[in-house]
Scaffold this motif. Structure first.
Motif, PDB file in Angstrom:
ATOM      1  N   ASP A 168       0.856  -1.179   0.000  1.00 26.86           N
ATOM      2  CA  ASP A 168       0.000   0.000   0.000  1.00 26.86           C
ATOM      3  C   ASP A 168       0.895   1.233   0.000  1.00 26.86           C
ATOM      4  OD1 ASP A 168      -2.790   1.358   0.729  1.00 26.86           O
ATOM      5  OD2 ASP A 168      -1.291   2.156   2.130  1.00 26.86           O
ATOM      6  N   GLN A 169       0.458   2.276  -0.683  1.00 28.85           N
ATOM      7  CA  GLN A 169       1.298   3.461  -0.825  1.00 28.85           C
ATOM      8  C   GLN A 169       1.689   4.047   0.528  1.00 28.85           C
ATOM      9  OE1 GLN A 169      -0.498   6.691  -3.013  1.00 28.85           O
ATOM     10  NE2 GLN A 169       1.468   7.612  -3.501  1.00 28.85           N
ATOM     11  N   ARG A 173       6.378  -0.028 -11.166  1.00 31.08           N
ATOM     12  CA  ARG A 173       5.000  -0.213 -11.604  1.00 31.08           C
ATOM     13  C   ARG A 173       4.405  -1.528 -11.078  1.00 31.08           C
ATOM     14  NH1 ARG A 173       1.472   3.084 -12.184  1.00 31.08           N
ATOM     15  NH2 ARG A 173       3.071   4.386 -13.183  1.00 31.08           N
ATOM     16  N   ALA A 174       5.221  -2.591 -11.033  1.00 30.77           N
ATOM     17  CA  ALA A 174       4.717  -3.885 -10.552  1.00 30.77           C
ATOM     18  C   ALA A 174       4.320  -3.810  -9.087  1.00 30.77           C
ATOM     19  CB  ALA A 174       5.765  -4.976 -10.768  1.00 30.77           C
ATOM     20  N   THR A 175       5.058  -3.016  -8.292  1.00 28.45           N
ATOM     21  CA  THR A 175       4.703  -2.841  -6.879  1.00 28.45           C
ATOM     22  C   THR A 175       3.428  -2.027  -6.750  1.00 28.45           C
ATOM     23  OG1 THR A 175       7.042  -2.945  -6.231  1.00 28.45           O
ATOM     24  CG2 THR A 175       5.501  -1.951  -4.656  1.00 28.45           C
ATOM     25  N   ALA A 176       3.314  -0.968  -7.547  1.00 32.70           N
ATOM     26  CA  ALA A 176       2.124  -0.115  -7.480  1.00 32.70           C
ATOM     27  C   ALA A 176       0.878  -0.871  -7.916  1.00 32.70           C
ATOM     28  CB  ALA A 176       2.326   1.118  -8.350  1.00 32.70           C
ATOM     29  N   PHE A 236      11.323   7.913  -2.705  1.00 30.95           N
ATOM     30  CA  PHE A 236      10.965   8.619  -3.933  1.00 30.95           C
ATOM     31  C   PHE A 236       9.815   7.966  -4.674  1.00 30.95           C
ATOM     32  CE2 PHE A 236      15.339  10.694  -4.325  1.00 30.95           C
ATOM     33  CZ  PHE A 236      14.846  11.891  -3.875  1.00 30.95           C
ATOM     34  N   GLN A 237       9.974   6.687  -4.980  1.00 30.21           N
ATOM     35  CA  GLN A 237       8.993   6.037  -5.851  1.00 30.21           C
ATOM     36  C   GLN A 237       9.080   4.524  -5.721  1.00 30.21           C
ATOM     37  OE1 GLN A 237       9.932   6.926  -9.957  1.00 30.21           O
ATOM     38  NE2 GLN A 237      12.123   6.693  -9.629  1.00 30.21           N
TER      39      GLN A 237
END
Length: 328
Positions: A237-238, A256-259, A252-253
């Protein structure tokens, strides 16, 4: 004496017809259009008098207007404007910037240091000045620097999400500023996790800009990717990832696979760390009283030399510390 008169001039009865006078066309002399054409003395004299009257009238009007403005300022209790006031009120976009002391915030403390004029800036003042630069990165060219066209083309090829600007600092450094922190992290972390970009065969190392930037010393702050192996699924989760990342450095970021939660074997996060210090290889997660040891696997972390303050090698092999060992 008898004269011969043409027949077409004779009226009936032998009377001579009166010849009508032919009026010559009037020539308009325009001194503006034909400056070389002299004008009559009378016309010229009258024109001069008219010009003098007009000039005198305009001069009186300007004087009266100026005087009325002066009187109005005195009646309103305001001071008449000086030349400096008028210069300050008319800023020129393409000229030097004029200081307006009344609108400039006073910062710094003027003092002396060993008889030399000095000024002291507090940490809060420096932080505020640095914030105005936004997300800034220094690009360093150690050997040769490409042309401005090559630099612009290479940065455009990266296709950043939002806008950016860049400027020369000196013959070896450029400053790149970003509107979006994701673009900042992308350039700082490098194309393959290594903080080196190639611009038309010219290697450019990217370094975080900071208020203590020194052209002769490279910053030890770098953006490094790490993997959180076996992270509990409900922590993808973010908010949770950002909180975990803060234990390691500046988050920082994520990739994409994690998001998207499309790969649950590990979470991948980009963290800004100080590469002069060993990063933690594990952290502890306390989940409702249940402690979980979380492994952290880092991508390759570049070496940093404490002798010459450069990225890329360790102090043990630094030629600056031991010039005699430098190869011929």
């Amino acid at each position: 004496m008898k004269t011969n008169t043409p027949r077409d001039m004779l009226a009936p009865g032998g009377v001579i017809k009166a010849t009508p006078s032919v009026k010559k066309p009037e020539v308009i002399r325009d001194a503006t259009t034909f400056p070389d054409t002299p004008m009559d003395d009378a016309t010229s004299h009258d024109g001069n008098e008219d010009a003098e009257k007009t000039q005198t009238k305009n001069g009186n009007a300007e004087h009266n207007t100026s005087r009325r403005g002066h009187d109005s300022a005195e009646k309103n209790g305001t001071k008449p404007k000086s030349m400096a006031d008028m210069v300050w009120e008319a800023p020129k976009l393409d000229g030097p910037q004029v200081f307006k002391p009344e609108s400039i915030q006073k910062i710094g403390y003027a003092t002396t240091s060993i008889g030399v004029p000095a000024i002291y800036f507090s940490g809060a003042e420096i932080q505020k000045l640095a914030t105005s630069l936004g997300h800034a990165i220094v690009g360093k060219f150690s050997h040769s620097i490409p042309t401005s066209h090559q630099i612009q083309k290479a940065l455009d090829t990266i296709k950043f999400r939002r806008g950016f600007t860049w400027k020369y600092i000196n013959a070896k450094h450029i400053l790149v500023q970003f509107e979006d922190i994701a673009d900042y992290a992308r350039l700082l972390s490098g194309p393959k996790g290594t903080p080196v970009w190639y611009i038309d065969r010219h290697p450019m190392r990217v370094l975080k800009w900071s208020p203590d930037f020194d052209a002769y010393c490279e910053s030890p702050i770098a953006a490094i990717w790490c993997n959180l192996i076996g992270l509990p699924i409900h922590l993808f989760d973010q908010s949770a990832l950002f909180a975990i990342g803060k234990l390691l450095g500046t988050t920082f970021q994520v990739d994409r696979a994690t998001a998207n939660k499309s790969r649950l074997s590990f979470a991948r996060i980009c963290i800004e760390i100080d590469i002069t210090k060993p990063p933690p290889e594990e952290i502890s997660l306390d989940i409702c009283g249940h402690e979980v040891v979380q492994q952290v696997k880092w991508d390759k972390i570049p070496s940093y030399c404490g002798e010459c303050k450069h990225v890329g090698h360790k102090s043990e092999v630094c030629y600056a510390a031991r010039p005699s060992e430098r190869p011929p």
